[in-house]
Motif scaffolding. Structure first.
Motif, PDB file in Angstrom:
ATOM      1  N   PHE A 125     -66.725 -11.981  25.172  1.00 27.53           N
ATOM      2  CA  PHE A 125     -67.109 -11.536  26.517  1.00 27.53           C
ATOM      3  C   PHE A 125     -65.863 -11.199  27.343  1.00 27.53           C
ATOM      4  O   PHE A 125     -65.858 -10.192  28.069  1.00 27.53           O
ATOM      5  CB  PHE A 125     -67.980 -12.562  27.243  1.00 27.53           C
TER       6      PHE A 125
ATOM      7  N   ASN B 129     -79.372 -12.094  34.541  1.00 29.62           N
ATOM      8  CA  ASN B 129     -79.942 -12.600  33.290  1.00 29.62           C
ATOM      9  C   ASN B 129     -81.354 -13.165  33.490  1.00 29.62           C
ATOM     10  O   ASN B 129     -82.101 -13.320  32.532  1.00 29.62           O
ATOM     11  CB  ASN B 129     -79.057 -13.692  32.678  1.00 29.62           C
TER      12      ASN B 129
ATOM     13  N   PHE C 273     -70.296  -9.190  20.067  1.00 29.05           N
ATOM     14  CA  PHE C 273     -70.721 -10.264  20.982  1.00 29.05           C
ATOM     15  C   PHE C 273     -72.180 -10.642  20.721  1.00 29.05           C
ATOM     16  O   PHE C 273     -72.527 -11.823  20.627  1.00 29.05           O
ATOM     17  CB  PHE C 273     -70.514  -9.752  22.408  1.00 29.05           C
TER      18      PHE C 273
ATOM     19  N   MET D 155     -80.559  -6.403  25.579  1.00 26.70           N
ATOM     20  CA  MET D 155     -79.876  -6.410  24.284  1.00 26.70           C
ATOM     21  C   MET D 155     -80.830  -7.014  23.262  1.00 26.70           C
ATOM     22  O   MET D 155     -81.474  -8.039  23.528  1.00 26.70           O
ATOM     23  CB  MET D 155     -78.606  -7.267  24.306  1.00 26.70           C
TER      24      MET D 155
ATOM     25  N   SER E 213     -80.132  -7.828  31.503  1.00 27.89           N
ATOM     26  CA  SER E 213     -79.205  -7.692  32.636  1.00 27.89           C
ATOM     27  C   SER E 213     -79.877  -6.808  33.669  1.00 27.89           C
ATOM     28  O   SER E 213     -79.871  -5.580  33.537  1.00 27.89           O
ATOM     29  CB  SER E 213     -77.889  -7.061  32.184  1.00 27.89           C
TER      30      SER E 213
HETATM   31  C1  AVJ Z   1     -72.045 -12.059  32.141  1.00 31.78           C
HETATM   32  C2  AVJ Z   1     -74.393 -11.874  32.122  1.00 31.78           C
HETATM   33  C3  AVJ Z   1     -73.141 -10.653  33.699  1.00 31.78           C
HETATM   34  O1  AVJ Z   1     -75.170  -9.079  31.722  1.00 31.78           O
HETATM   35  O2  AVJ Z   1     -73.492  -7.762  32.088  1.00 31.78           O
HETATM   36  C4  AVJ Z   1     -71.959  -8.156  29.025  1.00 31.78           C
HETATM   37  C5  AVJ Z   1     -73.081 -10.292  29.944  1.00 31.78           C
HETATM   38  N1  AVJ Z   1     -73.727  -8.823  28.037  1.00 31.78           N
HETATM   39  N2  AVJ Z   1     -72.228  -7.304  28.016  1.00 31.78           N
HETATM   40  C6  AVJ Z   1     -73.961  -8.852  31.760  1.00 31.78           C
HETATM   41  C7  AVJ Z   1     -72.918  -9.120  29.028  1.00 31.78           C
HETATM   42  C8  AVJ Z   1     -73.285  -7.723  27.423  1.00 31.78           C
HETATM   43  C9  AVJ Z   1     -72.995  -9.961  31.389  1.00 31.78           C
HETATM   44  N3  AVJ Z   1     -73.149 -11.131  32.321  1.00 31.78           N
END
Ligand code: AVJ
Length: 322
Positions: A44, A166, A216, A252, A284
């Motif tokens: 991340f 989320n 990821f 995702m 998201s």
């Molecule tokens: C950390 C939850 C804000 O949702 O953009 C980034 C995680 N997932 N790329 C998001 C995430 C895929 C991110 N957050």
């Protein structure tokens, strides 16, 4: 004296959540919080550096540019709790602005021990800031912070990075109401919300050409293999990012590339997946600029101010408890 807990704690919350999520009728899922083990947290951090993922840079820019004004507009807090601090890099600007005014306690609340350690290292050195980390669920951690309040000291909660995204919309309201119920009038919440932009830009942010986001996402299956002795073959799954028009969110998924069986002994589970079937791993949600203002009044806050980044539409919202 009571020396044994009355109830045995669950063997593992992870195993139970994986069992429930993967046996759901209809859409299977693995909860997004499980993306962030040590490897996932590192991936991340790499996502945040991608040119296609402007979210973290926008979040950081707003904090850097407006920290003094943000701090001036909140009842000066002696205690700052951050829900999901991650590495804590962008929090530095707010803490430095606060520490110019008074001694401040900072409590990162993190589910991931790796992220918590990174955060303590990153922010542990700031003068007049005293850091105390909590490895707890958000609301339990926040309750522990509020319990440390003395007299009429104020508490400020940071919920940055659009982590609120989320939660689906009803669950976000619910969660924010719970946060509100732990706080007192005069306490504040700084909430980061990613704003809606073109679908193409949003999809690219969650499906970058270098494949970092794919790694990821796939890592959550590797984690199930590592921690629950499962035999997911990662080559038989593809990362997928989708725009859900109705719910205005990126989703995702992990798509099964063929018919396959997977054993997950640590969760006491064996599953069969159809070709094309997906496991949903994260949502998201994306917001209009008005939405966080309306969320505030629905959940017991008043939106004191909003700052929007022009380069990558993203809003910081300063809420005060009514
Ligand atoms: C950390 C939850 C804000 O949702 O953009 C980034 C995680 N997932 N790329 C998001 C995430 C895929 C991110 N957050």
């Amino acid at each position: 004296m009571l020396t044994q807990p009355l109830l045995k704690p669950a063997v593992s919350g992870f195993a139970e959540d994986v069992r429930v999520g993967l046996t759901k009728s209809g859409q299977r899922e693995i909860l997004s919080k499980y993306l962030y083990d040590e490897v996932g947290s590192a991936l991340f951090e790499a996502i945040c550096l991608l040119p296609e993922y402007g979210l973290t840079r926008a979040d950081t820019r707003l904090l850097q540019q407006h920290a003094d004004e943000m701090v001036a507009r909140m009842p000066l807090p002696a205690h700052v709790a951050e829900l999901g601090s991650g590495s804590g890099k962008k929090t530095r600007w707010i803490l430095e602005a606060l520490a110019r005014r008074q001694h401040t306690f900072y409590y990162p609340i993190e589910f991931s021990p790796a992220a918590l350690a990174a955060c303590e290292k990153e922010l542990g050195q700031i003068d007049l800031v005293h850091i105390v980390g909590f490895e707890k669920p958000y609301l339990e951690g926040l309750q522990a912070v509020v319990n440390r309040r003395e007299g009429n000291e104020r508490v400020c909660v940071l919920f940055l990075g659009s982590t609120i995204g989320n939660f689906d919309r009803p669950a976000a309201d619910d969660f924010l109401r719970q946060v509100r119920s732990i706080l007192e009038p005069g306490d504040s919440l700084l909430l980061g919300t990613d704003l809606e932009k073109s679908v193409a830009v949003q999809l690219l942010a969650y499906d970058d050409p270098a494949g970092v986001t794919a790694a990821f996402n796939l890592n959550v299956l590797a984690r199930v293999n590592r921690e629950l002795d499962a035999n997911f073959d990662l080559k038989q799954f593809a990362h997928e990012a989708r725009w859900n028009t109705e719910d205005r969110r990126i989703e995702m998924h992990l798509r099964s590339l063929r018919r396959q069986r997977v054993n997950i002994p640590g969760a006491g589970l064996q599953i069969g997946l159809e070709p094309g079937e997906t496991i949903w791993t994260e949502s998201s949600h994306k917001y209009s600029p008005m939405e966080p203002i309306e969320m505030a009044s629905r959940t017991g806050f008043r939106c004191e101010a909003q700052w929007i980044d022009q380069e990558w539409p993203f809003a910081q919202n300063l809420w005060i408890v009514e």
